[in-house]
Design a protein around this motif. Structure first.
Motif, PDB file in Angstrom:
ATOM      1  N   TYR A  54       4.640  -5.598   5.976  1.00  0.00           N
ATOM      2  CA  TYR A  54       3.544  -5.637   4.786  1.00  0.00           C
ATOM      3  C   TYR A  54       3.208  -4.245   4.446  1.00  0.00           C
ATOM      4  O   TYR A  54       2.476  -4.189   3.532  1.00  0.00           O
ATOM      5  CB  TYR A  54       2.362  -6.510   5.210  1.00  0.00           C
ATOM      6  CG  TYR A  54       1.116  -6.940   4.483  1.00  0.00           C
ATOM      7  CD1 TYR A  54       1.790  -7.670   3.053  1.00  0.00           C
ATOM      8  CD2 TYR A  54       0.172  -6.323   4.321  1.00  0.00           C
ATOM      9  CE1 TYR A  54       0.918  -8.039   2.313  1.00  0.00           C
ATOM     10  CE2 TYR A  54      -0.946  -6.880   3.244  1.00  0.00           C
ATOM     11  CZ  TYR A  54      -0.549  -7.536   2.410  1.00  0.00           C
ATOM     12  OH  TYR A  54      -1.604  -7.735   1.374  1.00  0.00           O
ATOM     13  N   LEU A  56       1.640  -2.202   6.772  1.00  0.00           N
ATOM     14  CA  LEU A  56       0.103  -1.598   7.072  1.00  0.00           C
ATOM     15  C   LEU A  56       0.501  -0.500   8.065  1.00  0.00           C
ATOM     16  O   LEU A  56      -0.500   0.295   8.453  1.00  0.00           O
ATOM     17  CB  LEU A  56      -0.497  -2.672   7.591  1.00  0.00           C
ATOM     18  CG  LEU A  56      -0.930  -3.973   6.862  1.00  0.00           C
ATOM     19  CD1 LEU A  56      -2.108  -5.071   7.648  1.00  0.00           C
ATOM     20  CD2 LEU A  56      -2.055  -3.151   5.918  1.00  0.00           C
ATOM     21  N   ALA A  76      -0.382   4.279  -1.444  1.00  0.00           N
ATOM     22  CA  ALA A  76      -1.443   3.222  -1.357  1.00  0.00           C
ATOM     23  C   ALA A  76      -1.059   2.316  -2.668  1.00  0.00           C
ATOM     24  O   ALA A  76      -1.374   1.349  -2.868  1.00  0.00           O
ATOM     25  CB  ALA A  76      -2.671   3.835  -1.024  1.00  0.00           C
ATOM     26  N   GLU A  77      -0.946   3.024  -3.882  1.00  0.00           N
ATOM     27  CA  GLU A  77      -1.177   2.634  -5.270  1.00  0.00           C
ATOM     28  C   GLU A  77       0.106   1.464  -5.369  1.00  0.00           C
ATOM     29  O   GLU A  77      -0.017   0.351  -5.977  1.00  0.00           O
ATOM     30  CB  GLU A  77      -1.164   3.419  -6.265  1.00  0.00           C
ATOM     31  CG  GLU A  77      -1.853   3.177  -7.788  1.00  0.00           C
ATOM     32  CD  GLU A  77      -3.331   2.742  -7.648  1.00  0.00           C
ATOM     33  OE1 GLU A  77      -3.920   3.236  -6.884  1.00  0.00           O
ATOM     34  OE2 GLU A  77      -3.438   1.586  -7.856  1.00  0.00           O
ATOM     35  N   SER A  80      -0.413  -1.734  -3.313  1.00  0.00           N
ATOM     36  CA  SER A  80      -1.281  -2.534  -3.950  1.00  0.00           C
ATOM     37  C   SER A  80      -0.853  -3.383  -4.968  1.00  0.00           C
ATOM     38  O   SER A  80      -0.954  -4.479  -5.242  1.00  0.00           O
ATOM     39  CB  SER A  80      -2.637  -1.877  -4.440  1.00  0.00           C
ATOM     40  OG  SER A  80      -2.170  -1.142  -5.726  1.00  0.00           O
ATOM     41  N   ARG A  83       1.514  -5.863  -3.227  1.00  0.00           N
ATOM     42  CA  ARG A  83       0.762  -6.952  -2.507  1.00  0.00           C
ATOM     43  C   ARG A  83       0.073  -7.886  -3.391  1.00  0.00           C
ATOM     44  O   ARG A  83      -0.634  -8.770  -3.217  1.00  0.00           O
ATOM     45  CB  ARG A  83      -0.243  -6.239  -1.719  1.00  0.00           C
ATOM     46  CG  ARG A  83       0.105  -5.450  -0.397  1.00  0.00           C
ATOM     47  CD  ARG A  83      -0.776  -4.668   0.428  1.00  0.00           C
ATOM     48  NE  ARG A  83       0.146  -3.983   1.435  1.00  0.00           N
ATOM     49  CZ  ARG A  83      -0.854  -2.978   1.940  1.00  0.00           C
ATOM     50  NH1 ARG A  83      -1.996  -2.589   1.739  1.00  0.00           N
ATOM     51  NH2 ARG A  83      -0.129  -2.326   2.858  1.00  0.00           N
ATOM     52  N   SER A  84      -0.071  -7.360  -4.685  1.00  0.00           N
ATOM     53  CA  SER A  84      -0.753  -8.428  -5.662  1.00  0.00           C
ATOM     54  C   SER A  84       0.169  -9.046  -6.422  1.00  0.00           C
ATOM     55  O   SER A  84      -0.106 -10.191  -7.073  1.00  0.00           O
ATOM     56  CB  SER A  84      -1.710  -7.715  -6.529  1.00  0.00           C
ATOM     57  OG  SER A  84      -0.905  -6.751  -7.367  1.00  0.00           O
ATOM     58  N   PHE A  91      -2.382 -13.138   7.851  1.00  0.00           N
ATOM     59  CA  PHE A  91      -2.470 -12.465   9.288  1.00  0.00           C
ATOM     60  C   PHE A  91      -2.838 -13.320  10.502  1.00  0.00           C
ATOM     61  O   PHE A  91      -3.475 -14.299  10.414  1.00  0.00           O
ATOM     62  CB  PHE A  91      -3.614 -11.279   9.024  1.00  0.00           C
ATOM     63  CG  PHE A  91      -3.468 -10.346   8.076  1.00  0.00           C
ATOM     64  CD1 PHE A  91      -2.404  -9.408   8.154  1.00  0.00           C
ATOM     65  CD2 PHE A  91      -3.962 -10.231   6.702  1.00  0.00           C
ATOM     66  CE1 PHE A  91      -2.213  -8.255   7.384  1.00  0.00           C
ATOM     67  CE2 PHE A  91      -3.822  -9.459   5.864  1.00  0.00           C
ATOM     68  CZ  PHE A  91      -2.923  -8.412   6.082  1.00  0.00           C
ATOM     69  N   ARG A  95      -8.221 -11.748   8.907  1.00  0.00           N
ATOM     70  CA  ARG A  95      -8.905 -10.747   7.943  1.00  0.00           C
ATOM     71  C   ARG A  95      -9.598 -11.605   6.846  1.00  0.00           C
ATOM     72  O   ARG A  95      -9.250 -11.143   5.576  1.00  0.00           O
ATOM     73  CB  ARG A  95      -8.020  -9.656   7.512  1.00  0.00           C
ATOM     74  CG  ARG A  95      -7.194  -9.111   8.834  1.00  0.00           C
ATOM     75  CD  ARG A  95      -6.540  -8.022   8.574  1.00  0.00           C
ATOM     76  NE  ARG A  95      -5.732  -7.324   9.472  1.00  0.00           N
ATOM     77  CZ  ARG A  95      -5.212  -6.254   9.754  1.00  0.00           C
ATOM     78  NH1 ARG A  95      -5.232  -5.436   8.522  1.00  0.00           N
ATOM     79  NH2 ARG A  95      -4.824  -5.675  10.891  1.00  0.00           N
ATOM     80  N   VAL A 108     -11.731 -13.809  -4.617  1.00  0.00           N
ATOM     81  CA  VAL A 108     -11.596 -12.426  -4.708  1.00  0.00           C
ATOM     82  C   VAL A 108     -10.087 -12.301  -4.601  1.00  0.00           C
ATOM     83  O   VAL A 108      -9.533 -11.256  -5.324  1.00  0.00           O
ATOM     84  CB  VAL A 108     -12.308 -11.461  -3.635  1.00  0.00           C
ATOM     85  CG1 VAL A 108     -11.526 -11.954  -2.297  1.00  0.00           C
ATOM     86  CG2 VAL A 108     -12.353 -10.154  -3.831  1.00  0.00           C
ATOM     87  N   LYS A 109      -9.209 -12.968  -4.018  1.00  0.00           N
ATOM     88  CA  LYS A 109      -7.880 -12.859  -4.113  1.00  0.00           C
ATOM     89  C   LYS A 109      -7.260 -13.569  -5.347  1.00  0.00           C
ATOM     90  O   LYS A 109      -6.406 -12.812  -5.957  1.00  0.00           O
ATOM     91  CB  LYS A 109      -7.266 -13.562  -2.844  1.00  0.00           C
ATOM     92  CG  LYS A 109      -5.729 -13.515  -2.667  1.00  0.00           C
ATOM     93  CD  LYS A 109      -5.452 -12.194  -2.546  1.00  0.00           C
ATOM     94  CE  LYS A 109      -3.822 -12.133  -1.965  1.00  0.00           C
ATOM     95  NZ  LYS A 109      -3.556 -10.626  -1.864  1.00  0.00           N
ATOM     96  N   GLN A 111      -8.716 -13.787  -8.297  1.00  0.00           N
ATOM     97  CA  GLN A 111      -8.981 -12.849  -9.551  1.00  0.00           C
ATOM     98  C   GLN A 111      -8.125 -11.669  -9.561  1.00  0.00           C
ATOM     99  O   GLN A 111      -7.777 -11.122 -10.499  1.00  0.00           O
ATOM    100  CB  GLN A 111     -10.388 -12.441  -9.478  1.00  0.00           C
ATOM    101  CG  GLN A 111     -11.596 -13.535  -9.433  1.00  0.00           C
ATOM    102  CD  GLN A 111     -11.662 -13.710 -11.050  1.00  0.00           C
ATOM    103  OE1 GLN A 111     -10.962 -13.266 -11.901  1.00  0.00           O
ATOM    104  NE2 GLN A 111     -12.471 -14.768 -11.335  1.00  0.00           N
ATOM    105  N   LEU A 112      -7.587 -11.192  -8.456  1.00  0.00           N
ATOM    106  CA  LEU A 112      -6.655  -9.937  -8.711  1.00  0.00           C
ATOM    107  C   LEU A 112      -5.398 -10.175  -9.130  1.00  0.00           C
ATOM    108  O   LEU A 112      -5.304  -9.228 -10.061  1.00  0.00           O
ATOM    109  CB  LEU A 112      -6.382  -9.814  -6.907  1.00  0.00           C
ATOM    110  CG  LEU A 112      -5.344  -8.749  -6.622  1.00  0.00           C
ATOM    111  CD1 LEU A 112      -6.055  -7.241  -7.195  1.00  0.00           C
ATOM    112  CD2 LEU A 112      -5.074  -8.270  -5.329  1.00  0.00           C
ATOM    113  N   ARG A 153      -5.883 -18.678   0.828  1.00  0.00           N
ATOM    114  CA  ARG A 153      -6.015 -17.282   0.189  1.00  0.00           C
ATOM    115  C   ARG A 153      -4.572 -16.780  -0.088  1.00  0.00           C
ATOM    116  O   ARG A 153      -4.418 -16.335  -1.364  1.00  0.00           O
ATOM    117  CB  ARG A 153      -6.720 -16.574   0.874  1.00  0.00           C
ATOM    118  CG  ARG A 153      -7.082 -14.884   0.375  1.00  0.00           C
ATOM    119  CD  ARG A 153      -7.980 -14.094   1.032  1.00  0.00           C
ATOM    120  NE  ARG A 153      -7.055 -13.620   2.387  1.00  0.00           N
ATOM    121  CZ  ARG A 153      -7.547 -12.947   3.168  1.00  0.00           C
ATOM    122  NH1 ARG A 153      -8.870 -12.347   3.128  1.00  0.00           N
ATOM    123  NH2 ARG A 153      -6.876 -12.274   4.363  1.00  0.00           N
TER     124      ARG A 153
END
Lengths: 213, 395
Positions: A54, A56, A76-77, A80, A83-84, A91, A95, A108-109, A111-112, A153
């Motif tokens: 993943y 991390l 990081a960008e 992301s 990951r979206s 996990f 988390r 919140v997930k 909407q991403l 999620r």
């Protein structure tokens, strides 16, 4: 997309655990649409592997590729974006936003990068038996309920790979089966791949391939 | 991504820090208000004092000497070529000329018409500095007639003070030109008489002026002196009240007629006060920004776990920092608009209540104030964005 491991081994695991592994220090490819089971006894680095996949953690030697891209070089960008869109995860330590409601954790997930409509959340929650908890804070839910929240999620976004790190550890057989059915259904819908890491084999998940860690 | 701040707002822990947040906003508002008001007052002072100047469309002519004090009485007080060149270089000085005076003994007497005898001094300056130069104001060697220009103040003094005390008739500007004054020059064992004649009166020059050619010749002829440095200069400037000019003259320790630059001195002091206020305003803004940054750091530190988790589940750090930072843009805009409105109201009050009837003063705020407000707003937003970004990428 495929995920490729090239001679990956954690920096912190004893040599004897690495030599007996079918994953560590091997060249492996996880193909699109493939279901893979990774059987890993405690302490063999199961969660570490999931975190490596993943993105991390980077405390490993060897290389991991998302398609042709070595994830060690991703910023990081870029992570992301993966990951979206491409990689989702449940996990082991879940988390979740403990002080927020179950619904907010799921929204919140969603909407991403919405894969489902909002109504699908309630449908999934009802299916896994946590429909009544949607407006309750996560902190008031049992660990088993929290595990189901984490599973739902992970299904709110599009993905090509779904990483599952002991996702059913606190679920009874019936709830395991319900959760597995939902995961398989959603993964088939996306023609995606599933990599499940668990302590031991189970009869309700039929992988295309099993690997001992 | 169709996301907005409201989706992540519940994950930011902001609640318990309201005081420092509001103190930050208030400080920012007060600092900006101070800065904007100072700029507006700066503009007001310039407008008010500029229009007081009676010769605002023309030039001011100021005579300049080196300051003589007890401790430097023995020093040379003349202006060197370098001094003059430096004066000419200054953007606020349009022209410079030297006064030259006689270096030998001179006496004058009025003969039968004007029974007086006096020691005399004469000066000369380039014609371009004299406001009234008739064609007859010229002299060449061998010429006995010596054209003179005197300050109109001298005629006024004669008519109002000297003539009544001696029971003499007053002179009009016309009759004085018909008067002949005997001017005797003494030097190197020689005496020579010239026929002095007032050819014009000057409102500008406060001395007795003869053509430069005469002074040059006479200094050489009666004292063997040529090419000496002048003790007095005349400068031509667009604005005698220009604080830059005053600062320059003060720094060089040059002596000038203080009355001519009275408004300039007031302006200088007021501008210094207003600049101090503006500086204080900037300081308050900086302190407010620091306070606000502490608040932001605390908020991000408190929300650290949540923000980390948002990044872990796929939120973009760029989007997150942009969205978190943007939350404060309306606040900054409101603070700025409030300060701008307050400045506008104060200016309106200043114009209508304190400076009532002064039409040269605009009741609305100057464009510079608006520009500074926009610049400070953009700067505040940029600093805020940068800070949030830095803190988030550090997670």
């Amino acid at each position: 997309m495929q995920i490729r491991l090239q001679q990956v081994s954690p920096d912190f695991i004893e040599e004897e655990k690495i030599t007996g592994s079918q994953v560590w220090r091997s060249d492996l490819v996880f193909h699109p649409g493939e279901k893979v089971k990774i059987i890993a006894p405690s302490g063999s680095g199961k969660t570490s592997l999931m975190h490596f996949l993943y993105g991390l953690r980077k405390d490993y030697s060897g290389d991991i590729f998302y398609a042709a891209e070595n994830i060690r070089t991703l910023d990081a960008e870029s992570f992301s974006a993966y990951r979206s869109r491409s990689v989702s995860i449940v996990f082991q330590d879940l988390r979740l936003f403990m002080s927020q409601t179950v619904l907010l954790n799921l929204e919140v997930k969603r909407q991403l990068n919405p894969f489902h409509t909002e109504s699908k959340i309630a449908e999934m929650a009802n299916r896994l038996g946590i429909g009544s908890k949607l407006n309750k804070p996560v902190s008031t839910c049992s660990y088993g309920e929290q595990q189901r929240i984490a599973i739902i999620r992970a299904l709110q976004q599009p993905y090509e790979f779904l990483l599952l790190d002991e996702p059913f550890s606190h679920l009874d057989d019936n709830n395991r089966r319900l959760a597995m059915d939902l995961l398989e259904e959603e993964t088939s819908l996306r023609k995606a791949s599933m990599i499940l890491a668990d302590l031991k084999p189970n009869d309700f998940f039929k992988p295309d391939r099993s690997l001992n860690l | 991504m169709n996301l907005s701040f409201k989706h992540i707002a519940p994950f930011l822990v902001t609640g318990q820090n309201k005081i420092s947040r509001w103190l930050g906003y208030a400080g920012l508002g007060i600092g900006i208000l101070l800065l904007l008001c100072s700029i507006q007052m700066f503009v007001n002072i310039n407008q008010l004092l500029k229009s007081r100047d009676p010769k605002k469309t023309g030039y001011d002519y100021i005579s300049l000497t080196k300051t003589i004090r007890n401790e430097n009485m023995a020093a040379d007080h003349s202006f060197t070529d370098a001094d003059m060149a430096d004066l000419k270089k200054q953007p606020f000085i349009d022209d410079v000329a030297a006064f030259h005076s006689n270096k030998f003994v001179m006496k004058a007497n009025g003969g039968a018409t004007l029974p007086f005898e006096t020691d005399l001094f004469l000066e000369s300056i380039d014609d371009r500095f004299i406001d009234t130069v008739p064609p007859s104001f010229a002299w060449k060697e061998g010429q006995v007639a010596l054209p003179i220009i005197i300050s109109s103040d001298y005629l006024e003094l004669y008519n109002t003070v000297f003539a009544p005390s001696r029971d003499l008739p007053p002179f009009s500007e016309k009759t004085i030109s018909s008067l002949v004054i005997a001017i005797d020059c003494y030097g190197l064992g020689e005496t020579q008489r010239f026929r002095g004649n007032v050819v014009a009166l000057s409102d500008r020059i406060n001395t007795v002026v003869v053509p430069e050619s005469f002074i040059t010749w006479a200094n050489d002829h009666f004292a063997h002196i040529t090419g000496i440095n002048p003790n007095k200069l005349y400068i031509k400037t667009r604005d005698a009240n220009n604080p830059e000019l005053l600062s320059y003259l003060q720094q060089k320790d040059y002596h000038i007629n203080r009355d001519k630059t009275r408004f300039g001195r007031i302006k200088q002091i007021l501008q210094a006060i207003v600049s101090g206020l503006a500086g204080f305003g900037v300081l308050v803004i900086l302190l407010a920004m620091v306070l606000f940054s502490f608040y932001l750091q605390l908020m991000i530190a408190r929300s650290r776990e949540n923000l980390q988790l948002l990044l872990t589940i796929g939120y973009s750090p760029h989007w997150l920092s942009k969205t978190v930072a943007r939350k404060w843009i309306p606040v900054y805009v409101a603070v700025m608009a409030g300060a701008l409105l307050m400045t506008a109201l104060l200016q309106l009050g200043f114009q209508y209540v304190i400076m009532h009837g002064r039409e040269e003063l605009s009741p609305s705020i100057h464009w510079l104030v608006g520009t500074v407000a926009v610049v400070v707003l953009l700067l505040s937003v940029a600093i805020n964005n940068r800070l949030v970004k830095k803190l988030l990428y550090r997670l």
